[in-house]
Design a protein around this motif. Structure first.
Motif, PDB file in Angstrom:
ATOM      1  N   LEU A  21       0.809  -1.341  -0.262  1.00 43.09           N
ATOM      2  CA  LEU A  21      -0.020  -0.022  -0.344  1.00 43.09           C
ATOM      3  C   LEU A  21       0.956   0.872   0.086  1.00 43.09           C
ATOM      4  O   LEU A  21       0.432   2.365   0.692  1.00 43.09           O
ATOM      5  CB  LEU A  21      -0.971  -0.092   1.365  1.00 43.09           C
ATOM      6  CG  LEU A  21      -1.747  -1.106   1.120  1.00 43.09           C
ATOM      7  CD1 LEU A  21      -2.715  -1.210   2.732  1.00 43.09           C
ATOM      8  CD2 LEU A  21      -3.323  -0.825   0.496  1.00 43.09           C
ATOM      9  N   PRO A  22       1.746   1.291  -0.747  1.00 42.39           N
ATOM     10  CA  PRO A  22       2.995   2.471  -1.194  1.00 42.39           C
ATOM     11  C   PRO A  22       1.847   3.792  -1.093  1.00 42.39           C
ATOM     12  O   PRO A  22       2.306   4.868  -0.685  1.00 42.39           O
ATOM     13  CB  PRO A  22       3.101   2.258  -2.567  1.00 42.39           C
ATOM     14  CG  PRO A  22       3.001   1.021  -3.144  1.00 42.39           C
ATOM     15  CD  PRO A  22       2.372   0.372  -1.741  1.00 42.39           C
ATOM     16  N   THR A  23       1.337   3.744  -1.727  1.00 42.44           N
ATOM     17  CA  THR A  23      -0.229   5.029  -2.549  1.00 42.44           C
ATOM     18  C   THR A  23      -0.554   5.931  -1.130  1.00 42.44           C
ATOM     19  O   THR A  23      -0.190   6.938  -0.611  1.00 42.44           O
ATOM     20  CB  THR A  23      -0.689   4.661  -2.926  1.00 42.44           C
ATOM     21  OG1 THR A  23      -0.823   4.152  -4.589  1.00 42.44           O
ATOM     22  CG2 THR A  23      -1.249   6.215  -3.901  1.00 42.44           C
ATOM     23  N   PHE A  24      -1.068   4.419  -0.473  1.00 42.63           N
ATOM     24  CA  PHE A  24      -1.531   4.597   0.830  1.00 42.63           C
ATOM     25  C   PHE A  24      -1.039   5.914   2.477  1.00 42.63           C
ATOM     26  O   PHE A  24      -1.488   6.498   2.106  1.00 42.63           O
ATOM     27  CB  PHE A  24      -2.439   3.519   1.402  1.00 42.63           C
ATOM     28  CG  PHE A  24      -3.289   3.723   2.494  1.00 42.63           C
ATOM     29  CD1 PHE A  24      -2.468   3.137   3.945  1.00 42.63           C
ATOM     30  CD2 PHE A  24      -4.080   4.621   3.194  1.00 42.63           C
ATOM     31  CE1 PHE A  24      -3.591   3.358   4.908  1.00 42.63           C
ATOM     32  CE2 PHE A  24      -5.138   4.487   4.371  1.00 42.63           C
ATOM     33  CZ  PHE A  24      -4.151   3.892   5.533  1.00 42.63           C
ATOM     34  N   LEU A  25      -0.042   4.516   1.902  1.00 43.33           N
ATOM     35  CA  LEU A  25       1.516   5.002   2.971  1.00 43.33           C
ATOM     36  C   LEU A  25       1.427   6.594   2.515  1.00 43.33           C
ATOM     37  O   LEU A  25       1.713   7.414   3.475  1.00 43.33           O
ATOM     38  CB  LEU A  25       2.043   4.145   3.161  1.00 43.33           C
ATOM     39  CG  LEU A  25       3.532   4.083   4.521  1.00 43.33           C
ATOM     40  CD1 LEU A  25       3.030   4.245   5.652  1.00 43.33           C
ATOM     41  CD2 LEU A  25       4.321   3.245   4.066  1.00 43.33           C
ATOM     42  N   ALA A  26       2.046   7.077   1.683  1.00 38.73           N
ATOM     43  CA  ALA A  26       2.874   8.114   1.630  1.00 38.73           C
ATOM     44  C   ALA A  26       1.883   9.114   1.127  1.00 38.73           C
ATOM     45  O   ALA A  26       2.286  10.487   1.685  1.00 38.73           O
ATOM     46  CB  ALA A  26       3.341   7.746  -0.356  1.00 38.73           C
ATOM     47  N   ALA A  27       0.503   8.650   1.176  1.00 39.60           N
ATOM     48  CA  ALA A  27      -0.204   9.887   1.602  1.00 39.60           C
ATOM     49  C   ALA A  27      -0.089  10.237   2.601  1.00 39.60           C
ATOM     50  O   ALA A  27      -0.960  10.873   3.410  1.00 39.60           O
ATOM     51  CB  ALA A  27      -1.486   9.522   1.067  1.00 39.60           C
ATOM     52  N   GLN A  28       0.399  10.077   3.972  1.00 36.78           N
ATOM     53  CA  GLN A  28       0.183  10.088   5.027  1.00 36.78           C
ATOM     54  C   GLN A  28       0.988  10.831   5.728  1.00 36.78           C
ATOM     55  O   GLN A  28       2.465  11.288   5.688  1.00 36.78           O
ATOM     56  CB  GLN A  28       0.945   8.730   5.958  1.00 36.78           C
ATOM     57  CG  GLN A  28      -0.691   8.074   5.610  1.00 36.78           C
ATOM     58  CD  GLN A  28      -2.428   8.033   5.142  1.00 36.78           C
ATOM     59  OE1 GLN A  28      -3.313   8.732   6.135  1.00 36.78           O
ATOM     60  NE2 GLN A  28      -2.731   7.507   4.469  1.00 36.78           N
ATOM     61  N   LYS A  29       1.183  11.677   6.651  1.00 35.75           N
ATOM     62  CA  LYS A  29       1.778  13.274   7.179  1.00 35.75           C
ATOM     63  C   LYS A  29       2.386  12.792   8.578  1.00 35.75           C
ATOM     64  O   LYS A  29       3.672  12.984   8.695  1.00 35.75           O
ATOM     65  CB  LYS A  29       0.360  14.828   7.081  1.00 35.75           C
ATOM     66  CG  LYS A  29       0.458  14.630   6.151  1.00 35.75           C
ATOM     67  CD  LYS A  29       0.845  15.509   5.241  1.00 35.75           C
ATOM     68  CE  LYS A  29      -0.018  16.774   4.177  1.00 35.75           C
ATOM     69  NZ  LYS A  29      -0.759  15.027   2.936  1.00 35.75           N
ATOM     70  N   ASP A  30       1.534  11.956   9.140  1.00 36.59           N
ATOM     71  CA  ASP A  30       2.205  11.568  10.834  1.00 36.59           C
ATOM     72  C   ASP A  30       3.180  10.296  10.432  1.00 36.59           C
ATOM     73  O   ASP A  30       3.033   9.559   9.833  1.00 36.59           O
ATOM     74  CB  ASP A  30       0.545  11.114  11.133  1.00 36.59           C
ATOM     75  CG  ASP A  30       1.469  10.364  12.110  1.00 36.59           C
ATOM     76  OD1 ASP A  30       2.135  10.229  13.252  1.00 36.59           O
ATOM     77  OD2 ASP A  30       0.278   9.411  13.026  1.00 36.59           O
ATOM     78  N   PRO A  31       3.784  10.776  10.853  1.00 35.44           N
ATOM     79  CA  PRO A  31       5.973   9.631  10.821  1.00 35.44           C
ATOM     80  C   PRO A  31       5.078   8.900  11.835  1.00 35.44           C
ATOM     81  O   PRO A  31       5.358   7.489  11.514  1.00 35.44           O
ATOM     82  CB  PRO A  31       6.255  10.482  11.662  1.00 35.44           C
ATOM     83  CG  PRO A  31       6.105  11.025  12.166  1.00 35.44           C
ATOM     84  CD  PRO A  31       4.898  11.989  11.591  1.00 35.44           C
ATOM     85  N   LYS A  32       4.509   8.757  12.312  1.00 35.62           N
ATOM     86  CA  LYS A  32       3.869   6.976  13.592  1.00 35.62           C
ATOM     87  C   LYS A  32       2.651   6.666  12.986  1.00 35.62           C
ATOM     88  O   LYS A  32       1.672   5.721  13.909  1.00 35.62           O
ATOM     89  CB  LYS A  32       3.963   7.896  14.883  1.00 35.62           C
ATOM     90  CG  LYS A  32       4.937   8.223  15.362  1.00 35.62           C
ATOM     91  CD  LYS A  32       5.333   7.604  17.127  1.00 35.62           C
ATOM     92  CE  LYS A  32       6.518   7.844  17.494  1.00 35.62           C
ATOM     93  NZ  LYS A  32       7.054   6.514  18.171  1.00 35.62           N
ATOM     94  N   PHE A  33       2.397   6.639  11.614  1.00 32.76           N
ATOM     95  CA  PHE A  33       1.206   6.765  11.153  1.00 32.76           C
ATOM     96  C   PHE A  33       0.926   4.589  11.563  1.00 32.76           C
ATOM     97  O   PHE A  33       0.376   4.521  12.337  1.00 32.76           O
ATOM     98  CB  PHE A  33       0.729   7.366   9.680  1.00 32.76           C
ATOM     99  CG  PHE A  33       0.182   5.929   9.067  1.00 32.76           C
ATOM    100  CD1 PHE A  33      -0.198   5.113   7.588  1.00 32.76           C
ATOM    101  CD2 PHE A  33      -1.054   6.489   9.205  1.00 32.76           C
ATOM    102  CE1 PHE A  33      -1.117   4.515   7.317  1.00 32.76           C
ATOM    103  CE2 PHE A  33      -2.633   5.895   8.882  1.00 32.76           C
ATOM    104  CZ  PHE A  33      -2.230   5.223   7.651  1.00 32.76           C
ATOM    105  N   VAL A  34       2.128   4.154  11.022  1.00 33.11           N
ATOM    106  CA  VAL A  34       1.996   2.552  11.062  1.00 33.11           C
ATOM    107  C   VAL A  34       2.005   2.332  12.637  1.00 33.11           C
ATOM    108  O   VAL A  34       0.717   1.305  12.737  1.00 33.11           O
ATOM    109  CB  VAL A  34       3.304   1.776  11.014  1.00 33.11           C
ATOM    110  CG1 VAL A  34       2.768   0.408  10.900  1.00 33.11           C
ATOM    111  CG2 VAL A  34       3.078   2.319   9.072  1.00 33.11           C
TER     112      VAL A  34
END
Lengths: 98, 98
Positions: A41-54
């Motif tokens: 899900l690289p596209t989904f991940l790249a759209a996230q601003k939060d570095p602690k998203f995962v």
């Protein structure tokens, strides 16, 4: 095998491809989940601003609070993303018709 | 596009392939749902004894009681089936190791 049956099989195989790394195919560890998202899900991940998203995503998905993601919890992520995409798709189709 | 992204796209396209027949892509009518199950889930359907299976399945899935199946309700069927298959798969793997 129909296209829909293939989709369901692929969802399972993709999950097991990452969940099996530590020998326990039933769940994704945080490390395995991070790798799955980065690779699948690289596209989904790249759209996230939060570095602690995962970390925050895992917290949201981990309904039984065992610090791991089982197949049902994984599917809830897939459903959420699929529904968001489907809604966008229908909206863009409607705009296209105006 | 990754394999997982393709799966999510295919779930949407399969749904729209049947839901769009009556012009309303957002939902499956009973007729459209019946056709989808017959074409896309023949193995699942063949395993059902109840001649009125599609009717009772629609009742179970139709959470908002509008006599139609939206994408979210469709995904709940896919999740239920996928989880059942995944559990069977893991059980058969464990048996294979004994």
């Amino acid at each position: 095998m129909t296209q829909l049956e293939k989709c369901m099989q692929d969802l399972m195989l993709i999950f097991h491809n990452y969940s099996g790394e530590d020998g326990d195919k039933a769940t994704l560890s945080k490390k395995e989940m991070k790798k799955l998202i980065e690779k699948e899900l690289p596209t989904f991940l790249a759209a996230q601003k939060d570095p602690k998203f995962v970390d925050s995503l895992m917290k949201d998905l981990d309904q039984n609070r065992d610090d791991k993601i089982n197949f049902e919890e994984f599917l809830s992520l897939i459903c959420g993303l699929s529904m968001a995409c489907e809604e966008c798709f229908r909206r863009s189709e409607k705009k296209g018709k105006k």
